[in-house]
Scaffold this motif. Structure first.
Motif, PDB file in Angstrom:
ATOM      1  N   ARG A  61       9.493   0.490  -7.381  1.00  0.00           N
ATOM      2  CA  ARG A  61       8.656  -0.549  -7.983  1.00  0.00           C
ATOM      3  C   ARG A  61       8.381  -1.729  -7.053  1.00  0.00           C
ATOM      4  N   TRP A  64       4.770  -2.648  -6.427  1.00  0.00           N
ATOM      5  CA  TRP A  64       3.891  -2.829  -7.587  1.00  0.00           C
ATOM      6  C   TRP A  64       3.171  -4.168  -7.537  1.00  0.00           C
ATOM      7  N   TRP A  69       3.322  -4.613 -13.066  1.00  0.00           N
ATOM      8  CA  TRP A  69       4.503  -5.153 -13.746  1.00  0.00           C
ATOM      9  C   TRP A  69       4.137  -5.615 -15.158  1.00  0.00           C
ATOM     10  N   GLN A  72       3.820  -2.679 -17.464  1.00  0.00           N
ATOM     11  CA  GLN A  72       5.119  -2.076 -17.769  1.00  0.00           C
ATOM     12  C   GLN A  72       5.893  -2.889 -18.793  1.00  0.00           C
TER      13      GLN A  72
END
Length: 194
Positions: A61, A64, A69, A72
């Motif tokens: 991650r 990212w 983020w 998510q």
């Protein structure tokens, strides 16, 4: 330039009933509190991810974007539960509701300075209990029928044993080769290379 490969074993574990959970004894004293981060925060989630996983090569991650983020942590049924020791974040559990009453423990761990103090078993126990009652906070979700997670040979040396002590059972084991990752730390150079 070629990168070296490392053999990685990944274990997927599950619980299929709330009665599978075997809670850990909470740490002594009243210094540890576990609180849900109710406002989705990409910045805080990235801080937790990098701080907990920096020395055990959590890297998937790190690249990212803010939008990734946000997506998510903002999904319905996504929850982050944070352990605090005297007001300082010590670790977290990230839950993700999936279809058909399945909840995945996507990430779980402690910041290195807080390991070995009996916080991990307590935090995991609490997070698993929150996975089992997730539909109470998200009424549009199907009640939880299964909680699962995966861990691998790159994770902390006590990770799998902690999951099994909490009542998780292995349902799949996979072994493969992965490029060897540099230990990133929460920022470059935070941890000495092993």
């Amino acid at each position: 330039m070629s990168s070296s490969l490392v053999t990685v074993t990944t274990w997927s574990l599950e619980q299929t009933s709330p009665s599978d959970l075997r809670p850990a004894v909470p740490p002594a004293g009243e210094t540890v509190r576990i609180v849900r981060a109710e406002l989705p925060s990409p910045e805080f989630s990235r801080f937790l991810y990098a701080s907990v996983g920096g020395d055990i090569k959590w890297i998937d991650r790190l690249g990212w974007s803010y939008a990734q983020w946000q997506e998510q942590v903002g999904r319905p049924g996504a929850e982050t539960w944070v352990a605090y020791d005297r007001g300082t974040p010590a670790g977290y559990v990230e839950l993700a509701a999936q279809d058909d009453g399945v909840v995945e423990i996507v990430y779980f761990g402690l910041i290195p300075a807080f390991r070995g103090r009996r916080i991990g078993g307590h935090l995991l126990s609490y997070g698993v209990a929150r996975a089992w009652d997730l539909a109470e906070r998200w009424p549009e979700r199907t009640p939880t029928k299964r909680v699962w997670l995966h861990t691998c040979s790159l994770d902390g040396e006590y990770a799998r044993a902690n999951y099994e002590r909490r009542g998780f059972r292995v349902f799949r084991t996979e072994t493969g080769e992965e490029p060897e990752a540099v230990t990133p730390g929460p920022w470059p150079g935070a941890f000495p290379s092993a």
